[in-house]
Write an enzyme that holds these catalytic residues in place. Structure first.
Site, mmCIF file in Angstrom:
data_model
loop_
_atom_site.group_PDB
_atom_site.id
_atom_site.type_symbol
_atom_site.label_atom_id
_atom_site.label_comp_id
_atom_site.label_asym_id
_atom_site.label_seq_id
_atom_site.Cartn_x
_atom_site.Cartn_y
_atom_site.Cartn_z
ATOM 1 C CD GLU A 175 91.030 -7.001 -27.442
ATOM 2 O OE1 GLU A 175 90.088 -7.487 -28.083
ATOM 3 O OE2 GLU A 175 90.932 -6.182 -26.609
ATOM 4 C CD GLU B 126 83.312 2.087 -23.024
ATOM 5 O OE1 GLU B 126 84.471 2.020 -23.580
ATOM 6 O OE2 GLU B 126 82.964 2.934 -22.367
ATOM 7 C CB CYS C 217 88.361 -3.912 -22.684
ATOM 8 S SG CYS C 217 88.014 -3.128 -21.151
HETATM 9 P P1 NAD Z 1 81.309 -10.602 -27.578
HETATM 10 O O1 NAD Z 1 81.203 -9.404 -28.500
HETATM 11 O O2 NAD Z 1 81.129 -11.833 -28.530
HETATM 12 O O3 NAD Z 1 80.099 -10.647 -26.440
HETATM 13 C C1 NAD Z 1 79.855 -9.679 -25.700
HETATM 14 C C2 NAD Z 1 78.457 -9.535 -25.399
HETATM 15 O O4 NAD Z 1 77.558 -9.062 -26.556
HETATM 16 C C3 NAD Z 1 77.859 -10.961 -24.851
HETATM 17 O O5 NAD Z 1 76.953 -10.507 -23.813
HETATM 18 C C4 NAD Z 1 77.167 -11.543 -25.943
HETATM 19 O O6 NAD Z 1 76.188 -12.451 -25.648
HETATM 20 C C5 NAD Z 1 76.608 -10.315 -26.734
HETATM 21 N N1 NAD Z 1 76.379 -10.469 -28.128
HETATM 22 C C6 NAD Z 1 76.993 -11.620 -28.893
HETATM 23 N N2 NAD Z 1 76.555 -11.588 -30.271
HETATM 24 C C7 NAD Z 1 75.685 -10.575 -30.175
HETATM 25 C C8 NAD Z 1 74.774 -10.035 -31.311
HETATM 26 N N3 NAD Z 1 75.001 -10.524 -32.640
HETATM 27 N N4 NAD Z 1 74.006 -9.213 -30.996
HETATM 28 C C9 NAD Z 1 73.979 -8.437 -29.793
HETATM 29 N N5 NAD Z 1 74.589 -9.039 -28.749
HETATM 30 C C10 NAD Z 1 75.632 -10.083 -28.940
HETATM 31 O O7 NAD Z 1 82.563 -10.623 -27.071
HETATM 32 P P2 NAD Z 1 83.401 -11.630 -26.382
HETATM 33 O O8 NAD Z 1 84.248 -12.673 -27.434
HETATM 34 O O9 NAD Z 1 82.515 -12.800 -25.587
HETATM 35 O O10 NAD Z 1 84.160 -11.156 -25.279
HETATM 36 C C11 NAD Z 1 85.731 -10.547 -25.644
HETATM 37 C C12 NAD Z 1 85.932 -9.511 -26.481
HETATM 38 O O11 NAD Z 1 85.382 -8.328 -25.615
HETATM 39 C C13 NAD Z 1 87.297 -8.966 -26.611
HETATM 40 O O12 NAD Z 1 87.709 -8.724 -27.998
HETATM 41 C C14 NAD Z 1 87.419 -7.805 -25.764
HETATM 42 O O13 NAD Z 1 88.414 -6.724 -26.315
HETATM 43 C C15 NAD Z 1 86.136 -7.023 -25.703
HETATM 44 N N6 NAD Z 1 85.856 -6.429 -24.685
HETATM 45 C C16 NAD Z 1 85.683 -5.143 -24.438
HETATM 46 C C17 NAD Z 1 85.682 -4.318 -23.320
HETATM 47 C C18 NAD Z 1 85.727 -2.912 -23.163
HETATM 48 O O14 NAD Z 1 85.188 -2.287 -22.186
HETATM 49 N N7 NAD Z 1 86.373 -2.104 -24.108
HETATM 50 C C19 NAD Z 1 85.396 -5.110 -22.305
HETATM 51 C C20 NAD Z 1 85.328 -6.395 -22.129
HETATM 52 C C21 NAD Z 1 85.485 -7.311 -23.519
#
Ligand code: NAD
Length: 484
Positions: free
Chosen positions: A386, A255, A289
């Site tokens: 975004e 997602e 999101c």
């Molecule tokens: P991110 O992808 O950095 O983090 C999300 C999760 O992934 C966190 O728990 C983080 O610790 C983990 N993560 C980070 N690096 C990782 C790796 N190498 N391996 C495994 N897990 C890892 O996202 P963010 O910057 O914290 O959040 C913002 C982004 O997330 C935005 O771009 C937004 O669009 C997206 N988002 C999408 C949805 C959705 O439902 N589609 C919901 C929330 C956020």
């Protein structure tokens, strides 16, 4: 302001039903984005903690949890939902302090978490296979079975809702789960874990390991003992998670983000549309999101829509989450820098209107005033990328074909809405728009726990929410019996 008393140590992980310090003994500091103060220490789990959590989940599958019937699983989930409702005030306060979400929005998230548990509690014993007419002398049927251990990597923007929809559905199908909440916001994940203990969820069915993405998150997505990963977050990280899971050939639900449009045609009911046009962009300070960051308006009504939205923007109040204004701070000063960077990139765009940051809001908080921007070019970076902040662009279109081309003209496809009274146009657009969800004369349908949700293109793949999620969190076995 200190945190309310918690019935657990927030610097611990939950493994096999017990709170325990992370093996390396390290922690991460959670920050209150409303004023920049330190909120709490949480565990900085590493691969050894993930190993322990996966082992605990495997033990749960061969132990008490794995022997529960679907009805029993459903009853436990329903009980968890009831306990969540009893703790709504505490959960809302924790989320408001941790995420910076205005209290009313945080409360709505806690209620949605309960609703997910109720929904999946009720659904647990209603998922069944099929019989398939086959050759003479055969009886063929299918069985829906859990994957086994499912990993859940959750972001900071809607911890409660995302945990509810993914962990709730996975448990309903009989999986045992390992949850890695975000390092920026983790308190409600921990409180939820404590609630599951109190509700009698068998040990190991839910294990929680907070930590950094590159450490605990990466270890979970690459773990050989995990059979499915549900990831919500950014496109870049989602691609990494999919790669890691691909090495183990396990399914992944992604997602990811969006650039979701609302299409306002000249026959739209503007009074009806207005609150949705604005709220869908500024809710949770745009860190959603499914935020509607693009408003597409038929040229004949462009000025009128901009003027009406501007009035609402000027009335938007921004301030500390616990003051419960329209908009809170962003999650962090890092996110504030990202969003202000986008605003600089869009300095060629005319600002139609801005919200107001309360004069007393601490300068150490991560506040950004909501911005409504006029964007004649649908290919402008701010109309394509975004932002994940309270920024909406208003783009004019000429006719239906133009509207479809602009709406479909990004890498994303999560949510779209159509504002028109013309029934035939509604049907045409619902088919033509590339998007996981389409809303006609509304946006978001009030959250929609029951409604399958997920994206196309860079918004991701797989579906969560609704009954559909139960298929994603299970695997289908075909049994063909030859009996003559
Ligand atoms: P991110 O992808 O950095 O983090 C999300 C999760 O992934 C966190 O728990 C983080 O610790 C983990 N993560 C980070 N690096 C990782 C790796 N190498 N391996 C495994 N897990 C890892 O996202 P963010 O910057 O914290 O959040 C913002 C982004 O997330 C935005 O771009 C937004 O669009 C997206 N988002 C999408 C949805 C959705 O439902 N589609 C919901 C929330 C956020």
């Amino acid at each position: 302001m200190s945190l309310p008393d918690l019935p657990f140590d927030p610097s611990h992980c939950l493994i096999s039903g017990s709170w325990c310090a992370p093996i390396a003994g390290q922690t991460v500091t959670l920050v209150d984005p409303s004023d920049g103060s330190d909120l709490s220490q949480i565990a900085r789990g590493q691969s050894a903690d993930i190993d322990a959590a996966v082992q605990a989940a495997q033990n749960a599958l061969t132990g008490e949890w794995g022997s529960k019937t679907a009805l029993e699983r459903g009853r436990i989930l329903t009980r968890i939902g009831q306990l969540v409702l009893e703790h709504v005030d505490l959960l809302a306060e924790l989320e408001a302090r941790d995420v910076g979400k205005p209290l009313t929005q945080a409360r709505a998230d806690a209620i949605a978490l309960a609703r997910y548990l109720e929904f999946y509690g009720g659904a647990a014993d209603k998922v069944h296979g099929e019989t398939i007419p086959y050759l003479d002398g055969y009886t063929v049927y299918t069985l829906r079975e859990p994957h086994g251990v499912t990993g859940h990597i959750v972001p900071w923007n809607y911890p409660m809702q995302i945990i509810g929809r993914s962990v709730g559905a996975a448990l309903a199908m009989g999986n045992a789960t390992v949850l890695k909440p975000a390092e920026e916001a983790c308190l409600t994940a921990l409180m939820f874990a404590e609630i599951t203990r109190q509700a009698g969820l068998p040990d190991g069915a839910l294990n929680v390991v907070p930590g950094l993405g590159a450490e605990a998150g990466a270890a979970l997505s690459a773990h050989k003992g995990v059979q499915h990963i549900s990831f919500t977050g950014s496109v870049a990280t989602g691609a990494l998670v999919q790669q890691a899971a691909g090495a183990n050939v396990i399914p992944v639900t992604l997602e990811l983000g969006g650039k979701s449009p609302q299409l306002v045609f000249e026959d739209a009911d503007l009074e009806e549309a207005l609150p949705f046009l604005v709220n869908a962009g500024i809710q949770n300070a745009g860190q959603t999101c499914s935020a509607s960051s693009r408003i597409l308006v038929q040229a004949s009504r462009y000025s009128e829509v901009v003027a009406a939205m501007s009035e609402r923007y000027k009335a938007l109040q921004v301030g500390p989450a616990m003051d419960d204004l329209n908009v809170g701070p962003l999650i962090s000063t890092r996110q504030k820098e990202i969003v202000t960077g986008f605003l600089e990139k869009g300095s060629d765009l005319q600002i139609a209107a801005k919200g107001q940051i309360a004069g007393y809001a601490p300068s150490s908080g991560a506040y950004v005033a909501p911005h409504l921007l006029l964007c004649p070019d649908p290919n402008h970076p701010l109309a394509q990328q975004e932002i994940f902040g309270p920024v909406q662009v208003v783009i004019p279109f000429q006719d239906e074909a133009d509207a479809i081309a602009i709406a479909n003209g990004t890498d994303y496809g999560l949510v779209a809405s159509i504002w028109t009274q013309n029934g035939a146009r509604q049907m045409r657009l619902a088919k033509a728009l590339k998007s996981g969800q389409i809303f006609i004369n509304n946006y978001g349908a009030g959250g929609g726990v029951e409604l399958p949700f997920g994206g196309v293109g860079k918004s991701g793949h797989g579906r969560e929410k609704g009954f559909e999620a139960l298929y994603g969190f299970s695997t289908l076995k075909t049994v063909a019996a030859k009996h003559g």
